[in-house]
Design a protein around this motif. Structure first.
Motif, mmCIF file in Angstrom:
data_model
loop_
_atom_site.group_PDB
_atom_site.id
_atom_site.type_symbol
_atom_site.label_atom_id
_atom_site.label_comp_id
_atom_site.label_asym_id
_atom_site.label_seq_id
_atom_site.Cartn_x
_atom_site.Cartn_y
_atom_site.Cartn_z
ATOM 1 N N ILE A 108 -9.410 5.367 -3.478
ATOM 2 C CA ILE A 108 -8.414 5.605 -2.425
ATOM 3 C C ILE A 108 -8.992 5.128 -1.098
ATOM 4 N N LEU A 132 -2.291 7.525 -5.233
ATOM 5 C CA LEU A 132 -2.317 6.938 -3.893
ATOM 6 C C LEU A 132 -3.293 5.765 -3.823
ATOM 7 N N HIS A 133 -2.864 4.739 -3.109
ATOM 8 C CA HIS A 133 -3.769 3.648 -2.776
ATOM 9 C C HIS A 133 -4.594 3.979 -1.527
ATOM 10 N N SER A 134 -4.002 4.784 -0.644
ATOM 11 C CA SER A 134 -4.617 5.039 0.660
ATOM 12 C C SER A 134 -4.229 6.425 1.147
ATOM 13 N N TYR A 135 -5.117 7.014 1.919
ATOM 14 C CA TYR A 135 -4.892 8.337 2.507
ATOM 15 C C TYR A 135 -5.127 8.229 3.998
ATOM 16 N N ARG A 136 -4.115 8.585 4.778
ATOM 17 C CA ARG A 136 -4.210 8.543 6.233
ATOM 18 C C ARG A 136 -4.490 9.949 6.747
ATOM 19 N N ILE A 196 0.843 -1.203 0.000
ATOM 20 C CA ILE A 196 0.000 0.000 0.000
ATOM 21 C C ILE A 196 0.873 1.245 0.000
ATOM 22 N N TRP A 197 0.650 2.085 -0.991
ATOM 23 C CA TRP A 197 1.344 3.379 -1.084
ATOM 24 C C TRP A 197 0.370 4.483 -0.686
ATOM 25 N N GLY A 198 0.764 5.299 0.281
ATOM 26 C CA GLY A 198 -0.144 6.328 0.762
ATOM 27 C C GLY A 198 0.565 7.628 1.106
ATOM 28 N N MET A 215 -4.445 13.666 -4.555
ATOM 29 C CA MET A 215 -4.130 12.283 -4.201
ATOM 30 C C MET A 215 -4.286 11.372 -5.413
ATOM 31 N N ASN A 246 -7.629 5.691 5.713
ATOM 32 C CA ASN A 246 -6.954 5.132 6.880
ATOM 33 C C ASN A 246 -7.115 6.180 7.976
ATOM 34 N N TYR A 253 3.364 5.454 4.097
ATOM 35 C CA TYR A 253 2.652 6.722 3.974
ATOM 36 C C TYR A 253 3.652 7.864 4.080
#
Length: 448
Positions: A113, A73-77, A11-13, A68, A116, A397
């Protein structure tokens, strides 16, 4: 196959936090937080900065989700502002505040996306600080009740949660040295606040097990400590500093105890905590987040507070604008230490990045930031080696998506992949954003 290709499913974030980017802290019925109060206390913030506007993400979140998307991005925290959801910290729910996060989650999912969500990234409701804040044992239950409200609203769409972000910073800066909200300076308060934060994390995990269907963990900032020499007193200083910053929080969460060195560090300020508390702090986690920025080389120093240790600057090294040494091997050492001490838990690097000088106003379509590109390349190459060495690392992240309010340092320190002109709020990609997008697109092969 490229030597730097990451595992399939990695996971890239990128990451942010509420008070640092959202702005509009009192909008739509939100209550004030300790950071709203601290930032408006004269002399507490560099240049008198505050988060009233910040990056205006509260109103510009759709624009930021497009940034994003451009990164791939795969994920956003991100974090939830507790006082947006519960203006008094407990009791009445502010539906408009909760709705903002619901809209943000929907916008993220619409663009593929994964959200997280961090429940606490330092912005305790001011109303709870008036009731003792993290010094009040009831704070664990306050947190669990707040967490339950957010879980029930979002868990159907959010698959990854964190309870507390960087409890060491909350207590060291907020209760021991007074440089962060709520601005206390007490050796007696710091261990109590630290303990109640870990009780709150455990209570939040318990609350999640009652209603949640996905994953929950906790996030620690880990800074490895290296002795300045082989002298026994320097090695002992490094061990104390390590126990104070790193083991003080991970141990009660993952081992159900405290390292003995803390009694030596705090002396008569170290309380005897009830044994039953550790049944609460030690809750099974689905993952642990590690925030890594730098290392410390330390020497014995009787005046070094509170660990009788002080940092030794490494003059041969590159340093960031915050004075932190660029030392990617420390990330590998951190992850390996974590595995050896706590077992083969799934890990995420939930923050990693650097503040380097960027101009206040962007010139051209891309802001050149070669030092940040180099920082990312070095640390990501190191992470690839860590995975090959057997570290159970699931994702990364970058900190941060945007230039933002760097807490009491104000807006002077820029960590973002995207430059923010604080006068116009215009976002401009940096070269590091372009580089990171390529890394994501190629699943790491662009690191070659």
């Amino acid at each position: 196959m490229s030597r730097y290709r990451f595992p399939d499913g990695f996971i890239w974030g990128a990451a942010t936090s509420a008070y640092q980017i959202e702005g509009s802290p009192l909008a739509d019925g939100a209550g004030p937080s300790i950071w709203q109060r601290f930032a408006h206390t004269p002399g507490m913030m560099a240049n008198g900065d505050h988060g009233d506007t910040a990056c205006d993400h509260y109103r510009r979140y759709k624009e930021d989700v497009q940034l994003m998307r451009a990164l791939g991005l795969h994920s956003y925290r991100f974090s939830v502002a507790w006082a947006r959801v519960l203006p008094e910290g407990t009791g009445r729910v502010n539906q408009k505040g909760l709705d903002f996060y619901s809209r943000l989650v929907d916008e993220l999912l619409q663009h593929g996306i994964q959200p997280n969500v961090t429940l606490f990234h330092w912005d305790l409701p001011a109303a709870l600080d008036d009731r003792g804040g993290w010094l009040n044992r009831d704070s664990a239950h306050w947190f669990a009740d707040y967490a339950s409200v957010v879980f029930k609203a979002l868990d159907g769409r959010v698959q990854r949660w964190s309870t507390i972000n960087e409890p060491w910073v909350v207590t060291d800066g907020g209760y021991l040295h007074g440089v962060l909200a709520p601005g206390h300076r007490s050796k007696y308060e710091a261990p109590i606040a630290a303990h109640n934060l870990m009780r709150a994390s455990g209570a939040g995990i318990q609350a999640y097990r009652a209603v949640g269907r996905h994953e929950i963990g906790v996030v620690f900032n880990i800074e490895p400590k290296y002795p300045a020499s082989q002298r026994p007193d320097d090695e002992a200083a490094a061990q104390r500093a390590h126990a104070y910053m790193n083991e003080q929080f991970a141990d009660p969460a993952l081992l159900g105890s405290y390292p003995p060195a803390l009694k030596d560090i705090f002396g008569d300020a170290w309380p005897d905590f009830p044994a039953d508390d550790f049944q609460l702090t030690r809750q099974p986690v689905d993952f642990v987040g590690i925030n890594y920025y730098t290392r410390s080389v330390v020497k014995h120093d009787e005046q070094g507070y509170p660990c009788r240790a002080s940092r030794v600057r490494q003059h041969h090294a590159t340093h960031t604008e915050t004075g932190w040494e660029v030392y990617e091997q420390g990330l590998a050492d951190t992850l390996m230490w974590f595995k050896h001490r706590y077992g083969d838990l799934p890990l995420y690097v939930t923050e990693n990045g650097a503040a380097f000088y960027d101009p206040p106003v962007a010139e051209g379509e891309v802001v050149e930031d070669p030092l940040r590109v180099a920082y990312l390349r070095k640390h990501l190459r190191t992470l690839h080696q860590c995975i090959e060495d057997g570290i159970n690392l699931k994702g990364y992240y970058a900190w941060s998506l945007l230039d933002n309010l760097e807490w009491s340092l104000g807006f002077a320190k820029r960590f973002g992949l995207y430059h923010v002109d604080y006068a116009s709020l215009t976002r401009t990609p940096k070269a590091s954003a372009k580089f990171y997008a390529k890394v994501i697109e190629t699943n790491g092969t662009a690191l070659a």
